[in-house]
Design an enzyme around this catalytic site. Structure first.
Site: not given
Length: 351
Positions: A98-99
């Site tokens: 994810c980020w």
């Protein structure tokens, strides 16, 4: 190894091609801006849900935001399990990120591992990957570039496509940028990627090249449409040996009429692009070109654009920017048939 395994991008990179699926757990908006090569998007929070959770976090507090987020994430992961992952075998090996490698990818990786899949989570997430790409492009691999030079319409892009088709190593920056690199270079129905995605595409191409073999590239300017070629890559290109592609002006007009057929049949769109040249050529000259476009005199217009705009611009820039162009290998094309480009490509590939 205990799963989910949490590994750095440096640890993952040598085995990046061994994962069965690379899963980007970010929202569809984040994914569209840039993502790991070959990744699929399986958001655990979509665009709207991220806004809802973020707003709740700021206005109410972290506990309420996490409670809402957990419910949304659980529903989304369940949907992915019932659809995207439903047919995956026991030995399916996914990479999840994810980020920043936190809650979103952690939640998905935890569930996949509990099912029994050997899942790996990217430590630091997309942010760590992006830092690696930026660093790699600041110090790109030492490759032997051979720069295809030539005036507009001489067939540089077609030659690169042909070289790619016969197995040569090609860095086609215009294809990666979805732009033909001129005022008329916008491709219909194909928007340019963002700068980060453009850099990802360049990085992914460079890392797969064999440094013992030449890499063919076009004599681009620093910008391709709205996108900027990384400085270090451009510097190495500009210092490299050149190949001067030559084609007669009538054949260049024919080639451009074929390559820009979307403008040849749409005078209004063409005139809109020509208006960008007013500062260079003045209103009277642009109006004269508008008249040619409106009357359907496209070959005459293309010829005038070559003589009055493109060729002078090329001659002003090529010697200054590509230091070895004066010693370029000359490669003359007799015509623009596929056989002509194939013969030229074979000559270069064999050399």
């Amino acid at each position: 190894m205990k799963y989910p395994a949490v590994l750095s991008f440096a640890d993952i990179l040598p085995d990046l091609g061994t994962f069965d699926t690379i899963i980007d757990a970010r929202s569809e908006g984040e994914f569209a801006l840039d993502h790991l090569p070959g990744a699929i998007n399986c958001p655990v929070l979509d665009n709207e849900e991220r806004i809802r959770v973020g707003t709740l976090y700021k206005q109410v507090g972290s506990f309420e935001a996490k409670k809402l987020g957990a419910a949304l994430v659980a529903r989304n992961i369940a949907r992915h399990l019932e659809t995207e992952f439903a047919d995956k075998p026991r030995d399916w090996k996914p990479l999840v990120y994810c980020w920043r490698g936190g809650n979103r990818s952690g939640s998905l990786a935890h569930i996949l591992a509990k099912i029994g899949w050997p899942v790996v989570q990217l430590d630091g997430g997309y942010k760590a990957y992006r830092a690696h790409v930026s660093g790699a492009l600041e110090n790109p691999p030492a490759l032997h570039y051979r720069v295809i030079c030539g005036t507009t319409g001489s067939g540089k892009s077609r030659l690169l496509e042909t070289l790619d088709g016969i197995g040569a190593q090609v860095l086609d920056l215009e294809r990666l940028a979805a732009h033909r690199g001129s005022v008329l270079g916008h491709l219909p129905n194909e928007p340019q990627p963002g700068q980060k995605m453009f850099e990802t595409r360049i990085w992914d191409k460079l890392r797969h090249f064999d440094p013992a073999k030449p890499v063919f590239v076009e004599s681009e300017s620093k910008k391709v449409g709205n996108l900027r070629v990384p400085d270090a890559v451009m510097e190495r290109m500009r210092a490299s040996p050149c190949i001067a592609l030559q084609l007669s002006r009538p054949n260049r007009v024919r080639l451009l009429m074929e390559d820009y057929s979307h403008f040849a049949g749409d005078a209004r769109a063409l005139n809109g692009q020509l208006d960008h040249l007013v500062q260079l050529h003045g209103r009277a000259r642009i109006d004269a070109w508008h008249a040619l476009a409106n009357s359907g005199a496209m070959p005459e217009l293309v010829d005038q654009l070559l003589v009055e705009h493109y060729d002078p611009a090329y001659l002003r820039s090529i010697d200054r920017n590509f230091v070895q162009v004066g010693r370029a290998q000359v490669l003359a094309l007799a015509d623009i048939a596929p056989a002509d480009f194939l013969a030229a490509a074979r000559t270069l590939h064999a050399g």
